[in-house]
Design a protein around this motif. Structure first.
Motif, PDB file in Angstrom:
ATOM      1  N   LYS A  86      -1.178  -2.621  15.295  1.00  0.00           N
ATOM      2  CA  LYS A  86      -0.419  -2.164  14.368  1.00  0.00           C
ATOM      3  C   LYS A  86      -1.110  -1.686  13.242  1.00  0.00           C
ATOM      4  O   LYS A  86      -2.502  -1.245  13.305  1.00  0.00           O
ATOM      5  N   GLY A  87      -0.433  -1.413  11.950  1.00  0.00           N
ATOM      6  CA  GLY A  87      -1.258  -0.824  10.949  1.00  0.00           C
ATOM      7  C   GLY A  87      -1.451   0.824  11.048  1.00  0.00           C
ATOM      8  O   GLY A  87      -2.303   1.145  10.047  1.00  0.00           O
ATOM      9  N   VAL A  88      -0.745   1.229  11.898  1.00  0.00           N
ATOM     10  CA  VAL A  88      -0.749   2.782  11.950  1.00  0.00           C
ATOM     11  C   VAL A  88       0.891   3.170  12.106  1.00  0.00           C
ATOM     12  O   VAL A  88       1.413   2.619  12.682  1.00  0.00           O
ATOM     13  N   SER A  89       1.040   4.084  11.109  1.00  0.00           N
ATOM     14  CA  SER A  89       2.485   4.970  11.056  1.00  0.00           C
ATOM     15  C   SER A  89       2.438   6.326  10.800  1.00  0.00           C
ATOM     16  O   SER A  89       1.633   6.912   9.993  1.00  0.00           O
ATOM     17  N   ALA A 104      -0.775   7.468   8.441  1.00  0.00           N
ATOM     18  CA  ALA A 104      -0.904   6.426   7.746  1.00  0.00           C
ATOM     19  C   ALA A 104      -1.578   5.365   8.313  1.00  0.00           C
ATOM     20  O   ALA A 104      -1.036   4.782   9.212  1.00  0.00           O
ATOM     21  N   ILE A 105      -3.067   5.169   7.981  1.00  0.00           N
ATOM     22  CA  ILE A 105      -3.725   3.832   8.868  1.00  0.00           C
ATOM     23  C   ILE A 105      -4.261   2.959   7.762  1.00  0.00           C
ATOM     24  O   ILE A 105      -4.912   3.247   6.803  1.00  0.00           O
ATOM     25  N   LEU A 108      -3.414  -9.052  -0.767  1.00  0.00           N
ATOM     26  CA  LEU A 108      -4.636  -9.905  -0.203  1.00  0.00           C
ATOM     27  C   LEU A 108      -5.027  -9.608   1.167  1.00  0.00           C
ATOM     28  O   LEU A 108      -6.138  -9.699   1.288  1.00  0.00           O
ATOM     29  N   ASP A 109      -4.184  -9.726   1.981  1.00  0.00           N
ATOM     30  CA  ASP A 109      -4.234  -9.226   3.472  1.00  0.00           C
ATOM     31  C   ASP A 109      -2.940  -8.763   4.278  1.00  0.00           C
ATOM     32  O   ASP A 109      -1.924  -9.261   4.444  1.00  0.00           O
ATOM     33  N   MET A 110      -3.133  -7.230   4.019  1.00  0.00           N
ATOM     34  CA  MET A 110      -2.095  -6.586   4.275  1.00  0.00           C
ATOM     35  C   MET A 110      -1.513  -6.759   5.955  1.00  0.00           C
ATOM     36  O   MET A 110      -2.489  -6.707   6.675  1.00  0.00           O
ATOM     37  N   THR A 111      -0.215  -6.806   6.105  1.00  0.00           N
ATOM     38  CA  THR A 111       0.142  -7.073   7.370  1.00  0.00           C
ATOM     39  C   THR A 111       0.516  -5.833   8.024  1.00  0.00           C
ATOM     40  O   THR A 111       0.098  -5.779   9.304  1.00  0.00           O
ATOM     41  N   ASP A 112       1.351  -4.910   7.515  1.00  0.00           N
ATOM     42  CA  ASP A 112       1.619  -3.790   8.442  1.00  0.00           C
ATOM     43  C   ASP A 112       1.947  -2.739   7.218  1.00  0.00           C
ATOM     44  O   ASP A 112       2.098  -2.810   6.061  1.00  0.00           O
ATOM     45  N   ILE A 113       2.335  -1.424   7.763  1.00  0.00           N
ATOM     46  CA  ILE A 113       2.842  -0.376   7.011  1.00  0.00           C
ATOM     47  C   ILE A 113       4.053   0.617   7.716  1.00  0.00           C
ATOM     48  O   ILE A 113       3.950   0.616   8.885  1.00  0.00           O
ATOM     49  N   ILE A 164       6.109   5.100   1.561  1.00  0.00           N
ATOM     50  CA  ILE A 164       5.490   4.176   2.370  1.00  0.00           C
ATOM     51  C   ILE A 164       5.547   2.764   2.074  1.00  0.00           C
ATOM     52  O   ILE A 164       5.321   2.453   0.754  1.00  0.00           O
ATOM     53  N   VAL A 165       6.054   1.824   2.806  1.00  0.00           N
ATOM     54  CA  VAL A 165       6.180   0.452   2.389  1.00  0.00           C
ATOM     55  C   VAL A 165       5.007  -0.414   3.266  1.00  0.00           C
ATOM     56  O   VAL A 165       4.767  -0.057   4.242  1.00  0.00           O
ATOM     57  N   ILE A 166       4.443  -1.212   2.502  1.00  0.00           N
ATOM     58  CA  ILE A 166       3.350  -2.127   2.867  1.00  0.00           C
ATOM     59  C   ILE A 166       3.711  -3.478   2.565  1.00  0.00           C
ATOM     60  O   ILE A 166       4.502  -3.544   1.499  1.00  0.00           O
ATOM     61  N   TRP A 167       3.567  -4.413   3.464  1.00  0.00           N
ATOM     62  CA  TRP A 167       3.715  -5.821   2.833  1.00  0.00           C
ATOM     63  C   TRP A 167       2.573  -6.781   3.280  1.00  0.00           C
ATOM     64  O   TRP A 167       1.561  -6.483   4.194  1.00  0.00           O
ATOM     65  N   ASP A 168       2.379  -7.796   2.368  1.00  0.00           N
ATOM     66  CA  ASP A 168       1.356  -8.743   2.494  1.00  0.00           C
ATOM     67  C   ASP A 168       1.508  -9.681   3.528  1.00  0.00           C
ATOM     68  O   ASP A 168       2.514  -9.792   4.414  1.00  0.00           O
ATOM     69  N   SER A 169       0.382 -10.632   3.887  1.00  0.00           N
ATOM     70  CA  SER A 169       0.538 -11.930   4.830  1.00  0.00           C
ATOM     71  C   SER A 169       1.599 -12.722   4.266  1.00  0.00           C
ATOM     72  O   SER A 169       2.070 -12.651   3.310  1.00  0.00           O
TER      73      SER A 169
END
Length: 338
Positions: A136-139, A148-149, A178-183, A192-197
């Protein structure tokens, strides 16, 4: 309902995006069958047992993963003589995916050392150092022009924006996690939405140029975000949390538009209908049939046929609930799919 005869299969199978073909793995062989006649239209031989199959979006190429070896192989339906083998050597391959144009393959090495973009057109490759995740982590944007990586270096999370035409890095910006989960790109490619652990409840909305448009935090203590999903046209953003709540944000103001609680007990008055699945043994009238002793002897086997029906339950009703163990990670609670 009509069924075909049984065909041998030892690995994964997958329909093509255009639904014209189905790929079936039989040990090291990849069979491509026509979905109407089920005849074999192409047969490819890989170097080892096939563990993973993924079609390209144009249904012309197919990617095979060989987990026993650190390599991937790709095949073409229109050019059977064309072959492609991707080998990262000692770095290995943890995950591979197609790009939206179906002419590039993205691989992530073991231990997230680098992400490599392999071209099927000119055999060129581009490296992106330190990807955050393997699978994950690629959109990609909806039009497939940009990617976006998620990357991480010096204990800090970053977003790398790449052009899917030249695969050049268009921009890099740090994100407040702190520790990005996904994008995820929005469906209209404007945000672009990102969310933490799960340890930190934090949802961040960024513009493609790196500006933070909004920071959302429903609460501070306890496990945080479990799942995030855009609405089909991008007007709303659904955030599922470990507190059994689903929160919907408006894309204009990024404020909470609605909140839904996943209740353990449904009480009246309520507009929801609760269905319960009930299995019943299938009763067949065989008085007019002439069956041999072997068949009749096997009919009493414990794995018999069942008829499934659904009953509408009356409220109030309490759903079965099992408290997750506190000493194990990733508890089975919260809103897991939005």
């Amino acid at each position: 309902m009509e069924f075909t005869e049984a065909y041998k299969q030892t690995g994964p199978c997958c329909f093509s995006p255009n639904a014209r073909y189905i790929a079936v793995a039989v040990d090291y062989r990849l069979m491509i069958r026509d979905t109407l006649s089920f005849k074999v239209v192409q047969l490819f031989s890989c170097l080892d047992k096939i563990s993973y199959i993924e079609w390209a979006l144009d249904s012309e190429y197919i990617l095979c993963g060989l987990y026993k070896r650190p390599m991937r192989q790709a095949w073409s339906l229109t050019q059977p003589e064309w072959t492609c083998k991707i080998d990262e050597g000692p770095a290995g391959i943890a995950y591979a995916r197609w790009s939206p144009d179906s002419r590039h393959i993205l691989t992530t090495s073991e231990f997230q050392l680098r992400l490599t973009v392999w071209s099927l057109v000119n055999t060129a490759c581009v490296h992106v150092q330190w990807p955050k995740h393997g699978s994950k982590g690629v959109s990609f944007t909806k039009d497939g022009k940009f990617a976006a990586i998620c990357t991480r270096r010096d204990c800090k999370d970053y977003i790398n924006l790449l052009s899917c035409h030249s695969w050049e890095i268009m921009g890099v910006f740090a994100v407040d996690t702190l520790d990005m989960t996904d994008i995820q790109w929005s469906p209209d490619d404007s945000a672009i939405v990102i969310w933490d652990s799960p340890l930190e409840y934090k949802v961040l909305i960024y513009s493609p140029d790196g500006r933070c448009l909004f920071k959302y935090q429903a609460y501070e203590s306890g496990l945080g975000v479990k799942s995030v999903s855009w609405s089909p046209y991008g007007q709303f953003l659904a955030v599922g949390s470990y507190d059994q709540m689903l929160r919907v944000l408006n894309h204009l103001t990024w404020k909470t538009f609605a909140e839904f609680m996943h209740l353990s007990t449904v009480r009246a008055p309520c507009c929801a209908a609760v269905f319960k699945e009930v299995d019943e043994p299938l009763q067949l009238d065989m008085s007019g049939l002439c069956l041999d002793d072997d068949f009749m002897g096997g009919s009493d086997a414990p794995g018999g046929h069942f008829k499934v029906r659904y009953e509408v339950m009356e409220v109030p009703i309490t759903f079965p609930f099992q408290k997750p163990p506190a000493d194990k990670p990733n508890p089975k609670q919260g809103i897991g799919t939005c």
